[in-house]
Write an enzyme that holds these catalytic residues in place. Structure first.
Site, PDB file in Angstrom:
ATOM      1  N   GLU A  30       0.755  -0.902  -0.154  1.00  0.00           N
ATOM      2  CA  GLU A  30       0.620  -0.202  -0.149  1.00  0.00           C
ATOM      3  C   GLU A  30       0.706   1.462  -0.381  1.00  0.00           C
ATOM      4  O   GLU A  30       1.998   1.089   0.804  1.00  0.00           O
ATOM      5  CB  GLU A  30      -0.767   0.385   1.050  1.00  0.00           C
ATOM      6  CG  GLU A  30      -1.870   0.394   0.879  1.00  0.00           C
ATOM      7  CD  GLU A  30      -3.317  -0.308  -0.124  1.00  0.00           C
ATOM      8  OE1 GLU A  30      -3.161  -0.127  -1.294  1.00  0.00           O
ATOM      9  OE2 GLU A  30      -3.759  -1.391   0.632  1.00  0.00           O
ATOM     10  N   ASP A  33       3.126   1.986  -4.816  1.00  0.00           N
ATOM     11  CA  ASP A  33       3.368   2.038  -6.626  1.00  0.00           C
ATOM     12  C   ASP A  33       3.790   3.324  -7.176  1.00  0.00           C
ATOM     13  O   ASP A  33       4.533   3.707  -8.069  1.00  0.00           O
ATOM     14  CB  ASP A  33       1.593   2.033  -7.075  1.00  0.00           C
ATOM     15  CG  ASP A  33       0.467   2.686  -6.995  1.00  0.00           C
ATOM     16  OD1 ASP A  33       0.998   3.461  -6.120  1.00  0.00           O
ATOM     17  OD2 ASP A  33      -0.290   2.435  -7.319  1.00  0.00           O
ATOM     18  N   GLY A 120     -12.544   3.362  -1.327  1.00  0.00           N
ATOM     19  CA  GLY A 120     -11.358   2.870  -1.649  1.00  0.00           C
ATOM     20  C   GLY A 120     -11.777   1.197  -2.538  1.00  0.00           C
ATOM     21  O   GLY A 120     -10.172   0.251  -2.131  1.00  0.00           O
ATOM     22  N   LEU A 121     -12.410   0.634  -2.638  1.00  0.00           N
ATOM     23  CA  LEU A 121     -12.153  -0.384  -4.335  1.00  0.00           C
ATOM     24  C   LEU A 121     -12.167   0.005  -5.451  1.00  0.00           C
ATOM     25  O   LEU A 121     -12.408  -0.826  -6.363  1.00  0.00           O
ATOM     26  CB  LEU A 121     -13.355  -0.928  -4.057  1.00  0.00           C
ATOM     27  CG  LEU A 121     -13.919  -2.052  -2.584  1.00  0.00           C
ATOM     28  CD1 LEU A 121     -14.970  -2.454  -2.080  1.00  0.00           C
ATOM     29  CD2 LEU A 121     -12.567  -2.870  -1.615  1.00  0.00           C
ATOM     30  N   SER A 122     -11.577   1.257  -5.486  1.00  0.00           N
ATOM     31  CA  SER A 122     -11.397   0.921  -7.024  1.00  0.00           C
ATOM     32  C   SER A 122     -12.725   1.819  -8.205  1.00  0.00           C
ATOM     33  O   SER A 122     -12.912   0.804  -9.227  1.00  0.00           O
ATOM     34  CB  SER A 122     -10.434   0.631  -7.288  1.00  0.00           C
ATOM     35  OG  SER A 122      -9.045   1.022  -7.135  1.00  0.00           O
ATOM     36  N   GLU A 156      -6.800   9.864 -14.553  1.00  0.00           N
ATOM     37  CA  GLU A 156      -7.559  10.703 -13.496  1.00  0.00           C
ATOM     38  C   GLU A 156      -6.540  11.805 -12.725  1.00  0.00           C
ATOM     39  O   GLU A 156      -6.773  12.323 -11.548  1.00  0.00           O
ATOM     40  CB  GLU A 156      -7.213   9.179 -13.081  1.00  0.00           C
ATOM     41  CG  GLU A 156      -7.058   9.245 -11.237  1.00  0.00           C
ATOM     42  CD  GLU A 156      -8.482   8.463 -10.677  1.00  0.00           C
ATOM     43  OE1 GLU A 156      -8.679   8.055 -10.988  1.00  0.00           O
ATOM     44  OE2 GLU A 156      -8.775   8.605  -9.429  1.00  0.00           O
ATOM     45  N   ASP A 168      -4.428   0.512  -9.123  1.00  0.00           N
ATOM     46  CA  ASP A 168      -5.816  -0.032  -9.386  1.00  0.00           C
ATOM     47  C   ASP A 168      -6.377  -0.022 -11.396  1.00  0.00           C
ATOM     48  O   ASP A 168      -7.106  -0.685 -11.716  1.00  0.00           O
ATOM     49  CB  ASP A 168      -6.603   1.885  -9.272  1.00  0.00           C
ATOM     50  CG  ASP A 168      -6.146   1.858  -7.524  1.00  0.00           C
ATOM     51  OD1 ASP A 168      -6.240   1.365  -7.385  1.00  0.00           O
ATOM     52  OD2 ASP A 168      -6.567   2.764  -7.421  1.00  0.00           O
TER      53      ASP A 168
END
Ligand code: GLA
Length: 382
Positions: A30, A33, A120-122, A156, A168
């Protein structure tokens, strides 16, 4: 009525593109990236679906079943929308594709989704990937899955304004059923890691705290990581990102960093190590060790990176205390959203009955608990 039927009803035309793109859960890795590090996400059964049919003009008309709202924009002048902010992902993707010279055509499109929003699950990455696929379908061109992820990420960053990493969009594009993906976010090489099929469940629990501070804090964390890199580069010129720094290098130069920057860097460096180790333990079937790494990841995100919140901490601690739970941590950017837990299959019932009421008691909020199925990345709707 399914989405194809809805499309015929609303637009009086057969959709030429009908696609799906999944949300994701990150098992470990986490806030690594955007530091060129490693991540280990899986695509979920929750998805965004879209249908589209061409128009003869340059207008894009979108209808969201979720928001029960329509919005229209022209491909010749793409601006963000305030009233229909959900459409900004689709607008952003169009804007980037055109910048890259792809021939977009006007279309009528419908969007529906099962990815919980702002959790937070994209859901945004899923919507970006689904949008990309319908532009491809209507415009009759084809982009490879890694380039899709990169283009969606640019939408994004450049259009929506969140300086996100690649995780993501990459997993939404390239996810594989029953697998997590170890992604090297520097080289974009990836390796599917089979998830245990029997005896273990991956459980996502939603705090149902809508993520508040996330965008500004996210961009601040990025800057702090860059500050660490700039200071360490003076000693080690080869350092390009925190990926290139190990614990010994960090400790040796602790005095050169602001305390907060040191802690941010310590999280990223230890989290990268944990992620690489986690894949090895997954391959070896050592779920107990995998769970310990998840617990350590949470502590590091809470204490060093400071992107957790009270509700996430409570949910994680409640889960960790259930017997049969191997490990639990927050997943995604933080400040609300979801936790992910590794749970023995026969402890899933105990997880539900222990965690839900205690979470309610402690926070006054309801948690939503789902058992994950790792799914395939974006593609045609079956
Ligand atoms: C968000 C970003 C990702 C990643 C995570 C944190 O989901 O979009 O790129 O940085 O936060 O790991």
């Amino acid at each position: 009525m399914n989405i194809r039927e809805k499309h015929r009803e609303l637009f009086g035309a057969e959709p030429v593109a009908a696609v799906r793109a999944p949300g994701r859960v990150n098992l470990i890795g986490e806030h690594t990236d955007y530091n060129d590090g490693f991540v280990l996400p899986a695509a979920l059964q929750f998805e965004v679906r879209m249908t589209a049919s061409p128009r003869s003009d340059r207008q894009v008309r979108l209808y969201s079943i979720t928001f029960q709202q329509s919005t229209t924009f022209s491909l010749d002048e793409i601006a963000p929308s305030v009233e229909a902010s959900w459409s900004n992902y689709t607008r952003g993707v169009a804007s980037i594709l055109q910048k890259e010279g792809y021939p977009l055509s006007g279309m009528n499109a419908i969007i529906e989704g099962t990815v919980p929003i702002a959790s937070g699950l994209s859901s945004s990455a899923a919507l970006e990937l689904a949008s990309l696929l319908v532009y491809e379908g209507v415009g009759q061109f084809k982009i490879d899955p890694v380039s899709r992820a990169l283009l969606a990420q640019r939408a994004e960053r450049e259009f929506v304004g969140v300086q996100c990493g690649i995780m993501d969009q990459f997993i939404s594009s390239l996810g594989r059923r029953d697998h997590a993906l170890l992604i090297d976010t520097r080289s974009l090489k990836y390796e599917p890691a089979p998830l245990p099929t029997g005896g273990i469940a991956i459980v996502v629990a939603n705090t149902n705290v809508k993520r508040g501070l996330v965008d500004s804090e996210y961009n601040t964390r990025r800057k702090e990581c860059e500050e660490a890199v700039a200071a360490l580069k003076e000693i080690y010129p080869a350092v390009k990102a925190l990926r290139d720094v190990d614990k010994a290098m960090l400790e040796e130069n602790k005095a050169r960093l602001r305390e907060v920057v040191y802690r941010r860097a310590r999280h990223v460096i230890t989290e990268n190590d944990r992620t690489v180790q986690a894949v090895q333990t997954l391959k070896a079937g050592d779920m107990a060790q995998f769970g310990r790494l998840m617990n350590e990841s949470h502590a590091s995100l809470r204490d060093d990176y400071q992107v957790s919140c009270q509700e996430l901490d409570i949910l994680v601690e409640l889960a960790q205390n259930v017997s049969g739970v191997y490990g639990s941590r927050m997943t995604g950017a933080g400040f609300g959203g979801c936790t992910v837990s590794l749970v023995g299959s026969n402890a899933v019932g105990a997880f539900q009955s222990a965690v839900a009421p205690r979470y309610r008691e402690a926070t006054g909020l309801e948690t939503t608990i789902s058992v994950c199925q790792a799914s395939d990345g974006a593609g045609p709707l079956p």
